[in-house]
Every structure is written in C-alpha cells, then in structure tokens.
Design a protein around this motif. Structure first.
Motif, mmCIF file in Angstrom:
data_model
loop_
_atom_site.group_PDB
_atom_site.id
_atom_site.type_symbol
_atom_site.label_atom_id
_atom_site.label_comp_id
_atom_site.label_asym_id
_atom_site.label_seq_id
_atom_site.Cartn_x
_atom_site.Cartn_y
_atom_site.Cartn_z
ATOM 1 N N ARG A 131 11.914 52.016 -11.701
ATOM 2 C CA ARG A 131 13.233 52.478 -11.265
ATOM 3 C C ARG A 131 14.283 52.130 -12.319
ATOM 4 N N LYS A 132 15.349 52.932 -12.351
ATOM 5 C CA LYS A 132 16.334 52.760 -13.414
ATOM 6 C C LYS A 132 17.722 52.330 -12.922
ATOM 7 N N GLU A 133 17.821 51.895 -11.681
ATOM 8 C CA GLU A 133 19.078 51.286 -11.270
ATOM 9 C C GLU A 133 19.273 49.989 -12.058
ATOM 10 N N GLN A 134 20.543 49.677 -12.387
ATOM 11 C CA GLN A 134 20.878 48.473 -13.137
ATOM 12 C C GLN A 134 20.036 48.347 -14.409
ATOM 13 N N SER B 143 18.949 59.279 -23.999
ATOM 14 C CA SER B 143 19.827 58.472 -24.843
ATOM 15 C C SER B 143 20.474 57.345 -24.042
ATOM 16 N N SER B 144 20.770 57.592 -22.760
ATOM 17 C CA SER B 144 21.364 56.530 -21.944
ATOM 18 C C SER B 144 20.373 55.393 -21.725
ATOM 19 N N ASP B 145 19.073 55.713 -21.643
ATOM 20 C CA ASP B 145 18.058 54.663 -21.530
ATOM 21 C C ASP B 145 18.057 53.784 -22.776
ATOM 22 N N LEU B 146 18.232 54.411 -23.948
ATOM 23 C CA LEU B 146 18.268 53.643 -25.189
ATOM 24 C C LEU B 146 19.521 52.777 -25.248
ATOM 25 N N ASN B 147 20.628 53.312 -24.799
ATOM 26 C CA ASN B 147 21.853 52.514 -24.756
ATOM 27 C C ASN B 147 21.697 51.328 -23.793
ATOM 28 N N ALA B 148 20.999 51.565 -22.675
ATOM 29 C CA ALA B 148 20.749 50.485 -21.726
ATOM 30 C C ALA B 148 19.866 49.408 -22.364
ATOM 31 N N TYR B 149 18.929 49.826 -23.179
ATOM 32 C CA TYR B 149 18.052 48.887 -23.901
ATOM 33 C C TYR B 149 18.904 47.985 -24.793
ATOM 34 N N GLY C 93 8.371 36.302 -22.584
ATOM 35 C CA GLY C 93 8.245 37.237 -21.468
ATOM 36 C C GLY C 93 9.317 38.305 -21.466
ATOM 37 N N LEU C 94 10.562 37.942 -21.809
ATOM 38 C CA LEU C 94 11.624 38.947 -21.822
ATOM 39 C C LEU C 94 11.439 39.972 -22.933
ATOM 40 N N PRO C 95 11.136 39.571 -24.167
ATOM 41 C CA PRO C 95 10.836 40.594 -25.179
ATOM 42 C C PRO C 95 9.676 41.501 -24.772
ATOM 43 N N GLN C 96 8.632 40.912 -24.183
ATOM 44 C CA GLN C 96 7.518 41.757 -23.750
ATOM 45 C C GLN C 96 7.952 42.713 -22.647
ATOM 46 N N PHE C 97 8.796 42.240 -21.745
ATOM 47 C CA PHE C 97 9.322 43.094 -20.685
ATOM 48 C C PHE C 97 10.048 44.305 -21.279
ATOM 49 N N LEU C 98 10.906 44.077 -22.260
ATOM 50 C CA LEU C 98 11.641 45.190 -22.869
ATOM 51 C C LEU C 98 10.696 46.148 -23.592
ATOM 52 N N SER D 261 21.785 42.684 -25.692
ATOM 53 C CA SER D 261 23.013 41.883 -25.793
ATOM 54 C C SER D 261 23.091 40.807 -24.716
ATOM 55 N N LEU D 262 22.238 40.915 -23.693
ATOM 56 C CA LEU D 262 22.216 39.916 -22.633
ATOM 57 C C LEU D 262 21.114 38.871 -22.827
ATOM 58 N N LEU D 263 20.296 39.055 -23.847
ATOM 59 C CA LEU D 263 19.218 38.099 -24.086
ATOM 60 C C LEU D 263 19.762 36.714 -24.392
ATOM 61 N N ASP D 264 20.908 36.647 -25.075
ATOM 62 C CA ASP D 264 21.435 35.321 -25.411
ATOM 63 C C ASP D 264 21.796 34.541 -24.153
ATOM 64 N N THR D 265 22.397 35.217 -23.169
ATOM 65 C CA THR D 265 22.728 34.543 -21.908
ATOM 66 C C THR D 265 21.462 34.079 -21.201
ATOM 67 N N ALA D 266 20.446 34.943 -21.145
ATOM 68 C CA ALA D 266 19.188 34.584 -20.487
ATOM 69 C C ALA D 266 18.533 33.399 -21.190
#
Length: 610
Positions: A63-66, A154-160, A140-145, A165-170
């Motif tokens: 699913r592509k919500e959020q 293109s919006s999926d790529l922008n979401a990627y 795990g997070l890099p593998q998830f992505l 940009s949120l990896l640093d917070t995680a």
C-alpha cells in the motif's frame, strides 16, 4: 487494495465505543456467526488504526498511503502505540461477550487480547533488546527501501527521496535507545559492535560519499529512476534532478547519521564483553531471558525444560543419523562422517559466481518438483510467486542462515528465499534440498502466502506473525517432505537430519548460553560434536543466538507441537484423517500462538469425529 482516507474515516467512526446490542442466544449458531462477523468488522477497523501508525507496514503490504514517511522509533511513539492497544482491548471487552462468539471469533478475541500482554512485556523490557545487531534497523531500513519501496511513478520516487531524508531521525532514535541501554550496563558482545561497524561502513562507502562503485542506497535510487525513464514515466532531466536530490540527502543527512552510529560503536564497543556472554550476565538478565522465551515460543516452558528436551532430541536424532550413515556405506564413526561431510569437495559448489548460480538453480529445481506434489497434501495453495536470490552485499555474511521475506497480499511482490553465498564452503549441497523446502514450499512461502491471501478472517490475523508458528512450520515441513517421498538421496536425507539436529542443538545451546553461563566456544564445540554443519556457519549461528535470545528455540518447539497435533488427529479420526484437511486447519487460521493453535485443532478434531 488501497483504502481511501474517507473510507477509513467512515470505518473508524463505525467502530467507535457504541453500546453493544443485547447478546444473542448462546445456542444459536447463526447468531454466533453474526456476532463474530461484528467482531471481525471491529478488529478490521482497529487494525487500520494500527497500520496508520506504521507507514512501513503499509508499504510492506503493497500500500502507498504515507509513502513518504517512516515509523516513529522513539519511546513516545512506542508508548502511543501501546496506549492505543490498551484502549482497543478494553473497548473490545466492553462491546463483545466472549461466550457469544463462534470458535473462530474466540480465536480472534484471544489473539487480540494476548497481543496487549506481549506489548506490555516488550515495553517493560525494552532496553534489553539489542539494537545494532544482525537485522537491526541500521541495515533493516536500507533493505526495506531497496526491497519494499516500489517505484512506479515519479511521485513514488519523490517519496523515496523523502524517506531517505528521514533516515537520520530514525538512526538517531535507534542510537538513543542503544545509548540508554548502555548506560544501564546492557550492551551486546563485542563481536556485535564489530559486525555493525562493518555494515555501516559498507552502507556508506562509494558514491555519492566518495570514489568507487555506487553505495547500496544510491545504486537503488539510480536504478529506480532509470526504470521510470525507460517506461516513459519520467524525463531524463526530472530523473537526474531526483537522483541529485537523493545524493545531497545521502551526503548531508544520511552519512552524518551513520557517522554518529559508527563513532558510538567504536567508542562504546570498548566497554563490551569480549567473552560473548549470554543475557544472564546483564542486569536482570535472568528475568529477561524468561520473558524472551515466553515471547518467542508463546509457551510457558522454562529454560530447564527446553534444555532437557534439547538433550533428548539430540540423542534421538543421532541414532537416526547413524542409520543413514550406514546406508551410505561409510565405515567410520559418526564424528568421522561429520568431518567427511564438512570437507569432501563433492558436497560443495565452487566458490565462484558460477558456483553461486548453480546453487540458486538447484534450489529452484527442488522447489519446482515440490510444487507439483503440493496438491496431494494441501487443499489451500498460495497464489503468490516465489523467487530465490542472493542476499544484498551490504548485509551478507559468510555462513549466514538462509531466510525468507514474504511478498505482498496482492501478489505484486513475490516471496523471496534469500541465501548468503559469499562463502560457498559454508553452503553444502547436501543441506540445500532441506533448506529449500523450509524457506520455500511447503515451508515459509506456502504458510505466509496462504495467511496473507485468506479472506473471511480479521485482517490482522493474515498479517501478524509468531516465530514459534512460522519457524515451527518450516521445520515441520522438512519432516513432512520426507513423508511426501523426497530426500531420496541418502546424503540429502542426512542433510535433512542435520537440519533437524541443528534445531535440536539450538534448544541446548540457546539455553546453555543464556541460562547456564556457557561460553561462545563451549557452544561451538557442542555444535561441532553433534552436527556436520560447516564450522564457519556454526560460529555465525552461535553468534546469532547470543544477540537474539530465545529465538533459536522456536523451531523445534513449534515443529513438535504440529507433529503432536497431527498424531492426535490421526489417532482420533482413523481412516477419516486427511493430510489436506489437517494442514488447511493449521494454516487457514493464520499465524497463531501455539496454545491457540492447539485449541483450534482440537476443536476441529472433535467436530470431525462427531
């Protein structure tokens, strides 16, 4: 199937705390079914609330919500989820009368309630769960992505890129957890710090951080952008702009976050024990291990009971190994046969790319033959595809255990059987048939795909997973495959017994390490004395047990549960017993805690016998 936010809002409104209607008569099957349907609707709405708090789970389900967000790994985020679960269970108990549900409704009620108890235990013992170890969020997070974030537009790529940009917070949230635990004297053995440091280095080496080949995440961004250009879904200029944004985020946000982790691993690693001790050496470690066993096995078995069971199973399997060894014509002792199996080159592919390709091809051949036999033993069969792949370089380790990742419920992403192939000398041919059936069919792929594809159950029961169920089923599948007529080659059959011995040894070694004070070397020596597994793989295994206490016990305990229930059904039903019906009952309810499986199967036996 995507759910619009308006539909979700309506579902949540309908699931509010409205007064329960007058309970239906207890002896009315239709009323029980209706009440269970009402509970299912309630739980489906509640599960949507849970999913809304986990963008990563949404993505994992296709699913592509959020799609541009990551999960909140902070203590506040975890507490928010726990408080929601407390309220959800309380509301369920206020709105539904347990005795008015049918058997399947009671199963759902029980599991939903038990999940709160499990969440409370995880919250209480949060600092004791190691962070930067095998399969931790830093890899795990890099593998998830890379594996789960599908880019179709293109919006999926922008979401990627937004997720990058949120990896640093995680990463900072994970680091804070590790630091809090370390302040209490809770840290994994020194080897875990070394392994994590190596993984961080592999993730942050190469472009765009410096010279050399593209780093894993940058290579993935470029490949997904190129795919859009090839499909005509993005212009070259827009793709280049997205890749440039990703490069900037990786250099200015992701790399500094990983550098902070690397620095902490280097500095705090000096405080870690080089003796690779189990969790009993930690503050309150003995109590934690008891909780870990309960969470992992879903049973009340003690470490002493599990250790004794392991010793008994090791002795039984050794006797079966002796018989198969004799059938091969080998004249020496069993330890000598182990050494022969570890060293003879006929049992290994070359340590080359050609050898790795041959390993994957042989796995595919075993699985293809098994697929044709499945309808004789299973009524429900999965629709999802299955692929065999080598583990990504940034998380591959010599002798690492093969493993499975499920596909999406809609089949858009197939299930994947992953193999660690960096050292082919640790991947013997004689074990491959057994591993293929465990990870693929009739093992994990069949079990997980059937669960995800089920209809008529609350959605959470098609998605939740319990290690004792999943790994127990995988090991049960190995023995079942023998009953189905496979393992005709005696060396492969010895590989099957080696696989079962491996899991019996785990009962002994896991409890030895974490409850009896065994050293890493003591565990390795016990393993070597009772298994033909390559020593490199054994050392990798023992270190896995050290950082994931209790997990290694789930395989054998689950397998024995399934075999005991099958034997009960066969004895009670006699000629009416049918493998397909039994397996459909076990798998058709989704992954469940073992006591809930037992209750479910016994109700089925009673109904069939009447």
């Amino acid at each position: 199937m995507r759910t619009t936010w308006s539909m979700l809002a309506l579902a949540l409104a309908l699931s509010g705390c409205t007064p329960a209607p007058t309970p239906p008569p207890a002896d009315d099957p239709a009323a029980r079914a209706a009440e269970t349907a009402r509970l299912t609707a309630y739980l489906d709405a509640e599960y949507e609330k849970e999913l809304a708090m986990s963008p990563e789970d949404l993505t994992s389900q296709g699913r592509k919500e959020q799609y541009d967000r990551l999960d909140d790994r902070s203590p506040e985020g975890e507490l928010r989820l726990l408080e929601w679960r407390r309220k959800s269970v309380a509301d369920m108990k206020a709105q539904f009368v347990y005795d008015r549900l049918d058997d399947d409704g009671k199963t759902s009620y029980d599991v939903w309630t038990q999940e709160l108890d499990r969440a409370e235990k995880r919250r209480q013992w949060r600092p004791h769960f190691y962070i930067f170890t095998r399969g931790g969020g830093h890899t795990g997070l890099p593998q998830f992505l890379i594996s789960f974030h599908r880019v179709d537009t293109s919006s999926d790529l922008n979401a990627y890129v937004s997720r990058l940009s949120l990896l640093d917070t995680a990463m900072d949230q994970l680091l804070a957890r590790a630091q809090t635990a370390a302040a209490r004297g809770i840290r994994p053995p020194a080897f875990a710090f070394e392994q994590a440091s190596s993984e961080v280095a592999r993730l942050t080496t190469g472009a765009p951080f410096g010279r050399g080949a593209d780093s894993p995440l940058f290579a993935d961004v470029k490949a997904k952008a190129a795919g859009l250009v090839k499909q005509g879904a993005m212009t070259d200029a827009d793709a280049k702009a997205a890749v440039d944004r990703a490069a900037t985020v990786l250099k200015t946000e992701v790399k500094p976050a990983y550098d902070r982790i690397a620095a902490w691993l280097r500095d705090d690693g000096r405080n870690a024990s080089a003796e690779s001790q189990g969790v009993s050496a930690l503050p309150e470690g003995g109590a934690f291990y008891n909780v870990a066993l309960a969470l992992q096995t879903t049973t009340a078995m003690t470490s002493e009971e599990i250790h004794a069971l392991g010793l008994s199973e090791v002795a039984r399997i050794r006797a079966e190994m002796e018989a198969v060894k004799t059938a091969t014509g080998f004249a020496g002792t069993l330890p000598e046969f182990f050494a022969f199996m570890r060293k003879d080159r006929r049992f290994f592919f070359p340590n080359t790319d050609a050898g790795r390709a041959a390993y994957i091809s042989l796995a595919e051949a075993y699985l293809g033959t098994m697929q044709k036999k499945l309808p004789e033993y299973f009524g429900i069969l999965p629709k999802a595809g299955l692929v065999v792949k080598r583990v990504e370089p940034f998380r591959e380790e010599p002798g690492g255990a093969q493993h499975y990742f499920g596909g999406t419920p809609d089949g858009s992403r197939p299930g994947t059987f992953y193999a660690h192939l960096s050292d082919m000398n640790a991947m013997p041919k004689f074990q491959l048939e057994d591993v293929a059936y465990h990870e693929g069919v009739p093992g994990h792929h069949l079990q997980i795909s059937i669960a995800q594809e089920r209809t008529g159950l609350p959605k959470f029961r098609t998605q939740y997973g319990y290690g004792a169920f999943a790994e127990g089923w995988g090991l049960y599948s190995e023995a079942l495959s023998k009953e189905m007529g496979f393992f005709t080659d005696p060396y492969s059959d010895f590989g099957r017994l080696s696989g079962e011995m491996w899991r019996a040894i785990r009962l002994v070694v896991d409890t030895g390490l974490h409850a009896k004070g065994w050293t890493e070397q003591q565990a390795v020596e016990y393993f070597v004395a009772n298994s033909p597994l390559a020593e490199g793989a054994i050392r990798s295994e023992v270190r896995r047990y050290l950082v994931t206490p209790g997990q290694a016990t789930t395989y054998k305990l689950g397998m024995l549960t399934f075999q005991r229930l099958r034997d009960e059904a066969r004895q009670a039903l006699g000629p009416k017993f049918d493998y397909r019906a039994f397996h459909d009952v076990v798998l058709g309810g989704g992954s469940l805690p073992l006591p809930v499986v037992e209750a479910r199967v016994r109700r089925w036996i009673t109904a069939q016998a009447s």
